[in-house]
Design a protein around this motif. Structure first.
Motif, short mmCIF file in Angstrom:
data_model
loop_
_atom_site.label_atom_id
_atom_site.label_comp_id
_atom_site.label_asym_id
_atom_site.label_seq_id
_atom_site.Cartn_x
_atom_site.Cartn_y
_atom_site.Cartn_z
N LEU B 133 0.93 -1.23 -0.10
CA LEU B 133 0.03 -0.03 -0.13
C LEU B 133 0.89 1.45 0.10
N ILE B 134 2.01 1.10 0.88
CA ILE B 134 2.70 2.28 0.81
C ILE B 134 3.41 2.71 -0.44
N LEU B 135 3.80 1.54 -1.35
CA LEU B 135 4.45 1.72 -2.49
C LEU B 135 3.43 1.97 -3.72
N ALA B 136 2.32 1.63 -3.53
CA ALA B 136 1.13 1.66 -4.58
C ALA B 136 1.07 3.03 -5.54
N LYS B 137 0.58 3.05 -6.34
CA LYS B 137 0.51 4.15 -7.27
C LYS B 137 -0.27 5.45 -6.65
N GLU B 138 -1.14 5.09 -5.92
CA GLU B 138 -1.92 5.98 -5.00
C GLU B 138 -1.71 6.24 -3.71
N GLY B 139 -0.32 5.55 -3.44
CA GLY B 139 0.10 5.12 -1.97
C GLY B 139 0.76 6.56 -1.49
N ILE B 140 1.53 6.42 -0.18
CA ILE B 140 1.93 7.86 0.26
C ILE B 140 3.14 8.20 -0.29
N VAL B 141 4.12 7.29 -0.79
CA VAL B 141 5.26 7.53 -1.35
C VAL B 141 5.03 8.39 -2.66
N SER B 142 4.01 7.94 -3.45
CA SER B 142 3.61 8.64 -4.45
C SER B 142 3.30 10.00 -4.31
N TRP B 143 2.46 10.04 -3.17
CA TRP B 143 1.78 11.48 -2.80
C TRP B 143 3.15 12.38 -2.32
N PHE B 144 3.72 11.76 -1.63
CA PHE B 144 4.82 12.56 -1.20
C PHE B 144 5.66 13.16 -2.44
N PHE B 145 5.99 12.43 -3.09
CA PHE B 145 6.96 13.12 -4.51
C PHE B 145 5.92 13.96 -5.24
N ASN B 146 4.72 13.75 -5.23
CA ASN B 146 3.67 14.81 -5.76
C ASN B 146 3.76 15.93 -5.13
N LEU B 147 3.54 15.89 -3.76
CA LEU B 147 3.53 16.97 -2.80
C LEU B 147 4.79 17.91 -3.01
N PHE B 148 5.90 17.58 -3.27
CA PHE B 148 6.94 18.34 -3.65
C PHE B 148 7.30 18.85 -5.07
N GLY B 149 6.24 18.16 -5.83
CA GLY B 149 6.43 18.35 -7.32
C GLY B 149 7.38 17.55 -7.96
N LEU B 150 7.67 16.28 -7.22
CA LEU B 150 8.81 15.64 -7.80
C LEU B 150 8.38 14.36 -8.68
N GLN B 151 7.33 14.35 -8.97
CA GLN B 151 6.73 13.21 -9.75
C GLN B 151 7.75 12.73 -10.95
N PHE B 152 8.52 13.66 -11.49
CA PHE B 152 9.33 13.30 -12.44
C PHE B 152 10.61 12.68 -12.11
N VAL B 153 11.03 12.67 -10.73
CA VAL B 153 12.08 11.92 -10.35
C VAL B 153 11.50 10.45 -10.06
N LEU B 154 10.31 10.21 -9.55
CA LEU B 154 9.73 8.96 -9.34
C LEU B 154 9.78 8.17 -10.81
N ASP B 155 9.07 8.97 -11.73
CA ASP B 155 8.73 8.55 -13.00
C ASP B 155 10.29 8.20 -13.66
N GLY B 156 11.16 9.04 -13.44
CA GLY B 156 12.34 8.58 -14.10
C GLY B 156 13.03 7.18 -13.36
N ILE B 157 12.90 7.11 -12.17
CA ILE B 157 13.38 5.79 -11.59
C ILE B 157 12.63 4.56 -11.99
N LEU B 158 11.22 4.82 -12.14
CA LEU B 158 10.67 3.64 -12.57
C LEU B 158 10.65 3.36 -14.03
N SER B 159 11.18 4.20 -14.68
CA SER B 159 11.66 4.02 -16.40
C SER B 159 12.87 3.22 -16.47
N ILE B 160 13.61 3.17 -15.44
CA ILE B 160 14.78 2.43 -15.52
C ILE B 160 14.53 1.10 -16.06
N PRO B 161 15.04 0.28 -17.23
CA PRO B 161 14.66 -0.77 -17.76
C PRO B 161 15.28 -1.99 -16.74
#
Lengths: 342, 301
Positions: B133-161
């Motif tokens: 739940l913590i790590l889910a797309k709607e979870g707190i980690v995602s929310w946290f990244f969004n809060l600081f406008g850092l969604q792109f960082v998370l997306d960047g990490i998740l796009s590592i093949p």
């Protein structure tokens, strides 16, 4: 004026409420074998640790050869320590242990090899280099700890009760050896001990510690013959402390003085002590025969107990035991007393 | 009567030793070693394709199957994850263990010790699902990244093949994070115990002989606490190697060893292949221990 090896200026070290070291002033000369003597908790080890840099003074400054080192870490001080528990690195061989300081300094391997061998010779352990500390006896570990410290040619060597864990024979042997090694390498040794005999045997000078303060600094003879305080008189050897009316009758002053048990002669009441002798009558209350000598407990006039020690030069155990309950006259030379303040 | 028995036993120390050691030893031999041997024997059998029954004939068929690219991939992936988790846990655990062992007051030490072990009191499953739940797309980690406008960082990490995915909970990264969390106590405790056993005077001696903090760490602290690190790594490594729940709850559809064993012995009913798969981690662990010994990890024990 030559600079002293170590100088303490009003050094205090407090642990919370406890004043482990309290406003100590001290000067140790270059090349001295200096002992810090005192009971446990007297502050002697804390003083040593402050010289090494493991502890920092709460107040005051410490100088090493004129340089203020009060805030320098241990690895920036030109001193090395022989620890009470030796503190040899268990995962290294004896060679590696001894070479540790040189390795850290980046000394080349061949030079390290030569100097380690030299040290192993000095401490009489040639051929032991490949062993691990766990394969050595206490006395051997002691020597390795000494070699590991001396290889760095420190200006001052600190020894924290290094002989405490050894048995009596080995301790006496190491006392002689340590002294010999110090003469050979010619550096300042600062030796912490609670064993007064050890301090008297080895030292050029001794500082007697009590309750975080230094009671007296002097040569072994000074400390023994002329104790400055009641504590020193009692801690170094045994002593008879006499004060008040009895003191006044003997010396003309009520000030407390000390006289060593072996300085007192045990005579018959009819004896006439020569001039310059102080004398007091008494009754032998107890006799302890100890082979080499006999210890008498005499109740002297004025109701004070005095301990007298006499060598058994002509007497046997049977002779001395019969003296119990007899009236005696105690006398000693007036130069053999020491005023101990108060 | 009781006295006589007591005397009887006192005079026969070997009998006492036998009575004390006997039951656990029998248990160990029968249940522990026995089941391992049964596993080993099973791995040399094969499955009759039509009937689905186990044929008890010696064959290396199962071991041959292990060397197909899919199965080698499973081994590689699992071992890689185990190594990554072990290293990460080691790096996280060491400073914490060092603080507990060297600096914490006795009171603080107790609190920290409880804090480290308290997660072990709650169910492992609960904690794994919590992390999902913590790590889910709607979870707190995602929310946290969004809060600081850092969604792109998370997306960047998740796009590592290879290690990325559509969300943290569906990626190997998320699995890695959960593994690190779950096994961390098993790394902290042995390291802390090892560090407690390093006398303070050794650190003072090193410093006295001219070593600064980094040199003392490299030459004294690390070698002397290394057995603890190895002990901890054996836990984190072997536990990751055999786990089948975390890869199932988190991560993508790619199998790990535990899942493969689980599915082969379960619905597929292919006990021999499952047994052969199990031999994999055992061999890897033996190799791991041999390497650790070669590196001198057990010298200071």
């Amino acid at each position: 004026m030559t600079t002293s090896a170590v100088r303490f200026e009003q050094v205090s070290r407090h642990f919370g409420e406890v004043k482990a070291v309290d406003q100590v002033d001290l000067e140790i000369q270059d090349g001295e074998f200096f002992s810090m003597l005192g009971p446990s908790g007297s502050g002697k080890t804390t003083c040593l640790r402050m010289i090494a840099g493991f502890d920092r003074p709460t107040r005051g400054t410490i100088h090493l050869y004129g340089q203020d080192v009060s805030d320098l870490p241990p690895y920036e001080r030109d001193v090395n320590t022989v620890f009470q528990d030796y503190a040899l690195f268990p995962h290294m061989t004896i060679d590696e242990n001894i070479a540790y300081g040189l390795m850290i300094k980046g000394v080349s391997k061949p030079e390290r090899r030569d100097r380690v061998d030299e040290m192993l010779d000095l401490v009489q352990l040639p051929g032991f280099g490949y062993r691990k500390p766990s394969q050595l006896s206490g006395g051997q570990r002691q020597r390795v700890a000494l070699a590991r410290a001396l290889i760095n040619h420190p200006k001052v060597l600190l020894l924290d009760e290094p002989l405490g864990a050894l048995d009596l024979k080995l301790r006496q042997q190491m006392q002689v050896e340590l002294k010999a090694i110090q003469k050979r390498v010619g550096i300042t040794f600062i030796f912490v001990t609670h064993d007064q005999e050890e301090a008297l045997t080895m030292s050029d000078r001794i500082a007697v510690f009590n309750l975080g303060k230094i009671e007296q600094v002097g040569t072994p003879a000074d400390i023994y013959e002329k104790p400055a305080t009641p504590f020193v008189a009692g801690f170094v050897g045994t002593s008879n402390l006499i004060s008040g009316e009895v003191a006044e009758k003997l010396t003309g002053s009520r000030q407390m003085f000390s006289v060593r048990p072996e300085k007192i002669h045990l005579g018959l009441p009819t004896d006439t002590p020569g001039k310059d002798m102080l004398s007091i009558g008494g009754v032998v209350r107890d006799v302890v025969y100890l082979g080499l000598f006999t210890r008498y407990l005499v109740e002297a006039e004025g109701g004070i107990d005095l301990v007298v020690v006499e060598q058994n030069l002509k007497t046997t155990s049977m002779d001395v035991l019969t003296s119990k309950g007899q009236k005696v006259l105690l006398f000693w030379h007036k130069d053999h007393i020491s005023r101990v303040g108060g | 009567m009781l006295n006589r028995l007591s005397t009887y036993l006192y005079q026969r120390p070997k009998l006492v030793l036998g009575l004390l050691l006997g039951p656990p030893l029998i248990y160990f031999l029968v249940v522990y070693i026995g089941s391992l041997l049964a596993l080993l024997v099973n791995s040399f059998f094969r499955l009759e394709e039509f009937t689905g029954l186990v044929v008890r004939e010696f064959t290396l068929e199962q071991y041959a199957k292990l060397f197909t690219s899919t199965n080698l991939g499973i081994f590689g992936r699992t071992a890689g994850m185990a190594i990554a988790v072990t290293i990460a846990d080691g790096i996280i655990a060491f400073p914490l263990a060092y603080y507990i062992a060297r600096f914490a007051s006795p009171r603080m030490k107790t609190y920290l010790y409880i804090a480290v072990t308290i997660p072990l009191w709650s169910s492992y499953l609960v904690r794994v699902y919590a992390w999902k739940l913590i790590l889910a797309k709607e979870g707190i980690v995602s929310w946290f990244f969004n809060l600081f406008g850092l969604q792109f960082v998370l997306d960047g990490i998740l796009s590592i093949p290879g290690i990325g995915g559509s969300s943290l909970s569906l990626s190997p990264i998320g699995m890695f994070i959960t593994f690190c969390y779950i096994w961390l106590p098993y790394m902290i405790v042995p390291i802390q115990t090892a560090l407690e056993r390093v006398p303070k005077s050794l650190l003072e001696a090193s410093s006295d002989l001219g070593a600064n903090a980094a040199q003392t760490f490299r030459n004294v602290i690390l070698p002397l606490s290394f057995p603890g690190v190895v002990a901890g790594s054996i836990f984190t490594f072997s536990l990751t190697l055999g786990d089948f729940i975390i890869p199932q709850v988190l991560g993508n559809s790619r199998f790990f060893i535990g899942q493969a064993v689980y599915s082969y012995q379960g619905t597929a009913g292919n006990i021999p292949l499952a047994a052969a798969f199990t031999m994999g981690p055992i061999v890897i662990m033996i190799a791991y221990l041999l390497i650790a010994r070669k590196m001198g990890a057990f010298d200071a024990l």
